[in-house]
Design a protein around this motif. Sequence first.
Motif, PDB file in Angstrom:
ATOM      1  N   THR A 271       0.835  -1.209   0.000  1.00 41.19           N
ATOM      2  CA  THR A 271       0.000   0.000   0.000  1.00 41.19           C
ATOM      3  C   THR A 271       0.865   1.252   0.000  1.00 41.19           C
ATOM      4  N   PHE A 272       1.942   1.247   0.805  1.00 40.42           N
ATOM      5  CA  PHE A 272       2.810   2.417   0.893  1.00 40.42           C
ATOM      6  C   PHE A 272       3.471   2.717  -0.456  1.00 40.42           C
ATOM      7  N   PHE A 273       4.096   1.703  -1.064  1.00 35.72           N
ATOM      8  CA  PHE A 273       4.817   1.945  -2.317  1.00 35.72           C
ATOM      9  C   PHE A 273       3.855   2.299  -3.451  1.00 35.72           C
ATOM     10  N   PHE A 274       2.679   1.713  -3.463  1.00 31.72           N
ATOM     11  CA  PHE A 274       1.697   2.059  -4.485  1.00 31.72           C
ATOM     12  C   PHE A 274       1.278   3.526  -4.335  1.00 31.72           C
ATOM     13  N   ALA A 275       0.985   3.930  -3.096  1.00 27.61           N
ATOM     14  CA  ALA A 275       0.546   5.315  -2.857  1.00 27.61           C
ATOM     15  C   ALA A 275       1.646   6.315  -3.180  1.00 27.61           C
ATOM     16  N   ILE A 276       2.890   5.989  -2.794  1.00 30.07           N
ATOM     17  CA  ILE A 276       3.978   6.942  -2.983  1.00 30.07           C
ATOM     18  C   ILE A 276       4.359   7.058  -4.455  1.00 30.07           C
ATOM     19  N   ILE A 277       4.233   5.955  -5.218  1.00 26.17           N
ATOM     20  CA  ILE A 277       4.532   6.014  -6.656  1.00 26.17           C
ATOM     21  C   ILE A 277       3.475   6.848  -7.381  1.00 26.17           C
ATOM     22  N   ILE A 278       2.203   6.624  -7.007  1.00 26.79           N
ATOM     23  CA  ILE A 278       1.136   7.425  -7.608  1.00 26.79           C
ATOM     24  C   ILE A 278       1.346   8.904  -7.310  1.00 26.79           C
ATOM     25  N   LEU A 279       1.698   9.216  -6.068  1.00 28.30           N
ATOM     26  CA  LEU A 279       1.950  10.604  -5.691  1.00 28.30           C
ATOM     27  C   LEU A 279       3.106  11.193  -6.489  1.00 28.30           C
TER      28      LEU A 279
ATOM     29  N   LEU B 250      10.045  14.371   0.885  1.00 27.43           N
ATOM     30  CA  LEU B 250       9.310  15.481   1.494  1.00 27.43           C
ATOM     31  C   LEU B 250       8.020  15.012   2.155  1.00 27.43           C
ATOM     32  N   LEU B 251       7.307  14.071   1.514  1.00 28.19           N
ATOM     33  CA  LEU B 251       6.003  13.639   2.004  1.00 28.19           C
ATOM     34  C   LEU B 251       6.017  12.224   2.579  1.00 28.19           C
ATOM     35  N   TYR B 252       7.206  11.705   2.865  1.00 35.54           N
ATOM     36  CA  TYR B 252       7.318  10.345   3.392  1.00 35.54           C
ATOM     37  C   TYR B 252       6.489  10.121   4.659  1.00 35.54           C
ATOM     38  N   PRO B 253       6.598  10.962   5.717  1.00 35.89           N
ATOM     39  CA  PRO B 253       5.810  10.693   6.929  1.00 35.89           C
ATOM     40  C   PRO B 253       4.310  10.686   6.675  1.00 35.89           C
ATOM     41  N   LEU B 254       3.854  11.602   5.814  1.00 31.75           N
ATOM     42  CA  LEU B 254       2.426  11.685   5.539  1.00 31.75           C
ATOM     43  C   LEU B 254       1.919  10.404   4.890  1.00 31.75           C
TER      44      LEU B 254
ATOM     45  N   MET C 161      15.469   2.822   5.351  1.00 34.78           N
ATOM     46  CA  MET C 161      15.549   3.332   3.986  1.00 34.78           C
ATOM     47  C   MET C 161      15.474   4.854   3.964  1.00 34.78           C
ATOM     48  N   ALA C 162      14.584   5.420   4.779  1.00 31.14           N
ATOM     49  CA  ALA C 162      14.424   6.875   4.825  1.00 31.14           C
ATOM     50  C   ALA C 162      15.691   7.549   5.340  1.00 31.14           C
ATOM     51  N   LEU C 163      16.346   6.951   6.329  1.00 34.00           N
ATOM     52  CA  LEU C 163      17.589   7.517   6.858  1.00 34.00           C
ATOM     53  C   LEU C 163      18.677   7.548   5.788  1.00 34.00           C
ATOM     54  N   LEU C 164      18.849   6.424   5.091  1.00 36.36           N
ATOM     55  CA  LEU C 164      19.870   6.359   4.041  1.00 36.36           C
ATOM     56  C   LEU C 164      19.566   7.363   2.930  1.00 36.36           C
ATOM     57  N   CYS C 165      18.307   7.430   2.555  1.00 30.30           N
ATOM     58  CA  CYS C 165      17.945   8.337   1.459  1.00 30.30           C
ATOM     59  C   CYS C 165      18.099   9.797   1.858  1.00 30.30           C
ATOM     60  N   SER C 166      17.609  10.164   3.034  1.00 32.86           N
ATOM     61  CA  SER C 166      17.625  11.575   3.425  1.00 32.86           C
ATOM     62  C   SER C 166      19.028  12.094   3.696  1.00 32.86           C
TER      63      SER C 166
ATOM     64  N   GLN D  95      12.477  12.701  10.431  1.00 33.87           N
ATOM     65  CA  GLN D  95      11.429  12.216   9.531  1.00 33.87           C
ATOM     66  C   GLN D  95      11.340  10.689   9.537  1.00 33.87           C
ATOM     67  N   ALA D  96      12.492  10.015   9.661  1.00 33.34           N
ATOM     68  CA  ALA D  96      12.477   8.555   9.697  1.00 33.34           C
ATOM     69  C   ALA D  96      11.740   8.055  10.944  1.00 33.34           C
ATOM     70  N   PHE D  97      11.984   8.698  12.090  1.00 33.97           N
ATOM     71  CA  PHE D  97      11.299   8.313  13.316  1.00 33.97           C
ATOM     72  C   PHE D  97       9.829   8.738  13.286  1.00 33.97           C
TER      73      PHE D  97
END
Length: 358
Positions: A16-24, A64-68, A114-119, A279-281
């Motif tokens: 669900t997360f990856f589908f939503a984030i790709i669409i966004l 930018l919108l990862y937590p949301l 993943m968010a820590l490495l990316c950010s 943001q990761a936390f």
Amino acid sequence: MIKKLDWYIIKKFLGTFFFAIIILAVISCVIDYSEKVDDFVKHKAPFLAVLNYFKNFMPYIVSLLYPLFIFIASIFFTSKLAYKSEIIAILASGVSFQRFLRPYIIGSAFLGVMALLCSHWIVPAANKQRLNFEDLYVHEHVNTADRNVHLRLTPGLYVYMQNYDYNANRGYRFSAEKIDGILLKEKVMAETASYDSVKKQWHLYNVTTRTNDGLHEQLKYATEMTQAYAFTPKDLKVNDDIMQAMTTPQLLDHIELLKTRGAETLNFYYVELHKRTSQAFAGFILTMIGACIASRKIRGGSGFHLALGIVISAVYIMLMQFSTTFSTKAGLNPLIAVWIPNILAGILAFYLYRKQIK
């Protein structure tokens, strides 16, 4: 050990997360393209360069919108599980609510790493290429530096430039002051100055040098003088966007450089530095809130859960904006400012968790 129940929930969560984030990300690229297409045509941006720009734009908008979106994803699929009475069946089989939350913790921890490495590394590298593209094909080229710029090059050396013309490679009303305690030992004043990028030296014209040893003072005049000062014309232009294009080690080095120069905008850089970790936390905390809110089957169904999630997300973003503004404008400690929304969200998560296990 990770069992079938864990794999089932983790797959639902991550899917669900990856589908939503790709669409966004795709929608964001379309909106960004529609806003900048005139600039692309005007500056004749190559097609491959435009594709590379959007390749680097996607990590930026996702970060930018990862937590949301991790919050929305956890609410959405958990609400679906509750609507189908799957959570009731899981809990009725003897699984405790604490055990039910295990796959959420695993999934959010995986996304958090993943968010820590990316950010800290990947997104800044992408931002560097994105901002370079925007400088070439979107923004108008900067012709002059900021006016009345003061820089501290060392604890005892200060320079001033009234203005700098990049097209003519010439600055006006330049001065350099050497200060020992409260004693002004030397002041070099020049009507104009130009920078030699090959020799990394400054050429000063119509120079007046004032020296003072405490007892005697001298004035010297020269039509031209060459000096090596540890700054370039680019340093005269304040550009806070560059912090987005720096990896964390580079950002720390830049902060130390700004400290040496006596910059007044350090809190902007500290907020950026701490936000990369917070943001990761935030994703982990918001996942727990989403799981606790949406695990109950209610009459409003998924629609009510999503509406509640959007409200909480809006409050979280508003708190983040308020706290960072207080830091950059009112001097609030950047570390505290960045973590205030997480602390408040953590308190809410703990309250909802205690309420659920009762």
